[in-house]
Design an enzyme around this catalytic site. Structure first.
Site, PDB file in Angstrom:
ATOM      1  N   ASP A  15      24.959  12.550 -14.132  1.00  0.00           N
ATOM      2  CA  ASP A  15      26.069  13.445 -13.518  1.00  0.00           C
ATOM      3  C   ASP A  15      26.983  14.267 -13.638  1.00  0.00           C
ATOM      4  OD1 ASP A  15      27.167  11.123 -14.052  1.00  0.00           O
ATOM      5  OD2 ASP A  15      27.537  10.026 -12.693  1.00  0.00           O
ATOM      6  N   GLN A  32      24.974   7.811 -13.923  1.00  0.00           N
ATOM      7  CA  GLN A  32      24.359   7.343 -15.452  1.00  0.00           C
ATOM      8  C   GLN A  32      25.117   5.832 -15.813  1.00  0.00           C
ATOM      9  OE1 GLN A  32      26.563  10.226 -17.563  1.00  0.00           O
ATOM     10  NE2 GLN A  32      25.680  10.198 -19.955  1.00  0.00           N
ATOM     11  N   HIS A  33      24.009   5.408 -16.890  1.00  0.00           N
ATOM     12  CA  HIS A  33      23.873   4.384 -17.133  1.00  0.00           C
ATOM     13  C   HIS A  33      23.287   3.666 -16.650  1.00  0.00           C
ATOM     14  CE1 HIS A  33      27.097   5.557 -19.573  1.00  0.00           C
ATOM     15  NE2 HIS A  33      27.958   6.073 -18.447  1.00  0.00           N
TER      16      HIS A  33
END
Length: 463
Positions: A217, A63-64
């Site tokens: 995730d 993520q991110h």
């Protein structure tokens, strides 16, 4: 597929039962900024010889991470991963510019920390590569688009609610983008992926499989674990996470709880720390012990005797203290012993995660059962101390690649066209017998040291 920070993992599963029939793995570069081509290379290695008969694919992605593309779809800057803290100062700027933590929580359900994509966008905006950027996407978005047989430039790129909710410019409460926050961070607008439905088929691969939407995730792990109301997943990997499914969006102005979305159409409030399993491996190395001997020392110790290890060895995300370091408090001749130090390390990392679980409780989420997973969950000392310090029954899901399993379950769901995901059993086991400890005293000591540490560090929002 699990396209994680460290590796690509591929599982081929039976669509009805979830049974793993084939699997592969390939590593990623050990860096916080990576050429996305490395993920594609890892996919080709990990999936080699596994794809015969595969009818659907989905990706659970780290993520991110920020992937900037030009208008032809070419990457213009190395992907900046979630664990790159270069945007710490940019985070402070953005929080101030929107009006403080409360304004961010109201806007997108979360208060940005340096891992969030929006902060990385501010950090990169004045670099030469930023001038060529036409779109910003996430790692799983880029991989899904790369897998599509009919991809063209940046047209048709998709994401999903779970991953979009970690950007800092998409609101789970309204199910919509906040383009004004992209402009706040970057100074101008960028193209954003379309947010696909949880069970939507978004394309087809060159080998004829349906492409599901994929997700972040943690949302994939929640799907793989089949989290139920009252369950909290606590994962001890490179980072530590505590997350639970919720029927309602959350918005925590303290910034402790990120108000994410999940991969089913609901919500996934989550707390993430930067320091988890590596606290134990680093302490073991300092003590000159292998992990087995470290674990034995921690579980057989009579206690930490007031010794506190604040485990911010790589800075910290929650609480938001990116420039902090670890701290050992309470050293005496009596406590300067390997067993005491080992116990303090385990207690310290669990106290940080106990704060995370309490933050979920403060958002109104019930905590009846903790599912303990990740590499650090194999520690007997962690298992024995977790029930007292986390304040709930603890069970151990059978070791598995739950992010990849969740992605596979989503792919099976998209393939079926059903209203709900297929039911896959998640075997759980019993942890090490619990150790009776004075959990209140341990957590009080930890809290006092954390408070003293915060007073020494710049925390402009006093979180």
């Amino acid at each position: 597929m699990d396209c994680s920070t460290q590796a690509t993992k591929v599982l081929v599963c039976d669509a009805e039962t979830g049974a793993v029939v084939r699997e592969g793995r390939a590593p990623h570069p050990d860096a916080t900024q990576v050429d996305p081509a490395e993920w594609w290379k890892a996919w080709e290695i990990a999936s080699d010889g596994l794809l015969d008969g595969v009818q659907a694919v989905a990706i659970g992605g780290q993520q991110h991470g920020m992937v900037l593309l030009d208008d032809t779809g070419e990457v213009v800057h190395p992907a900046v991963l979630w664990n790159d803290t270069s945007s710490a100062d940019a985070t402070t700027e953005l929080i101030t510019e929107l009006g403080g933590p409360e304004a961010w929580a109201e806007a997108v359900g979360s208060v940005p920390v340096p891992s969030f994509t929006v902060t990385k966008l501010r950090w990169v905006r004045d670099k030469e590569a930023a001038r060529r950027a036409a779109a910003v996407v996430l790692p799983h978005d880029w991989m899904t688009h790369r897998l599509a047989a009919d991809r063209s430039g940046i047209e048709g790129i998709t994401t999903d609610r779970g991953d979009a909710s970690g950007t800092g410019w998409w609101s789970p409460a309204t199910n919509s983008y906040r383009p004004d926050l992209v402009e706040l961070a970057f100074g101008r607008q960028l193209a954003l992926p379309r947010v696909a439905g949880p069970a939507e088929v978004v394309g087809q691969t060159s080998f004829g499989a349906a492409l599901a939407a994929g997700t972040g995730d943690n949302a994939a792990a929640a799907l793989g674990l089949d989290l139920q109301p009252g369950d909290v997943a606590v994962s001890l990997g490179t980072s530590g996470t505590a997350f639970a499914r919720s029927a309602h969006p959350t918005a925590d102005p303290t910034g402790l709880v990120a108000g994410f979305a999940d991969a089913t159409g609901e919500y996934l409030p989550l707390v993430c720390t930067l320091n988890a399993a590596r606290v134990m491996s680093a302490t073991a190395q300092m003590l000159g012990l292998d992990l087995s001997a470290f674990d034995e020392a921690a579980i057989t110790s009579a206690g930490s005797d007031g010794l506190v290890l604040l485990p911010f060895l790589d800075g910290e995300r929650t609480p938001d203290l990116p420039h902090s370091t670890g701290l050992i408090y309470g050293l005496t001749r009596a406590t300067m012993q390997p067993a005491t130090m080992a116990r303090a390390a385990v207690e310290g990392l669990l106290c940080g995660l106990a704060d995370a679980v309490d933050a979920l409780r403060d958002q109104g989420l019930p905590v009846h059962r903790v599912l303990l997973l990740g590499g650090g969950a194999r520690s007997r000392a962690v298992q024995a101390l977790a029930p007292a310090l986390l304040g709930a029954e603890v069970v151990l899901p059978e070791p598995a690649e739950y992010v990849a399993l969740g992605a596979a379950r989503q792919a099976a769901w998209a393939l079926s066209g059903a209203a709900t995901p297929p039911t896959w059993q998640v075997p759980v086991g019993k942890p090490e017998p619990a150790i009776t400890v004075d959990a209140a005293a341990i957590r009080a000591n930890y809290g006092q040291v954390l408070t003293k540490t915060r007073s020494l560090l710049a925390d402009p929002y006093n979180r």
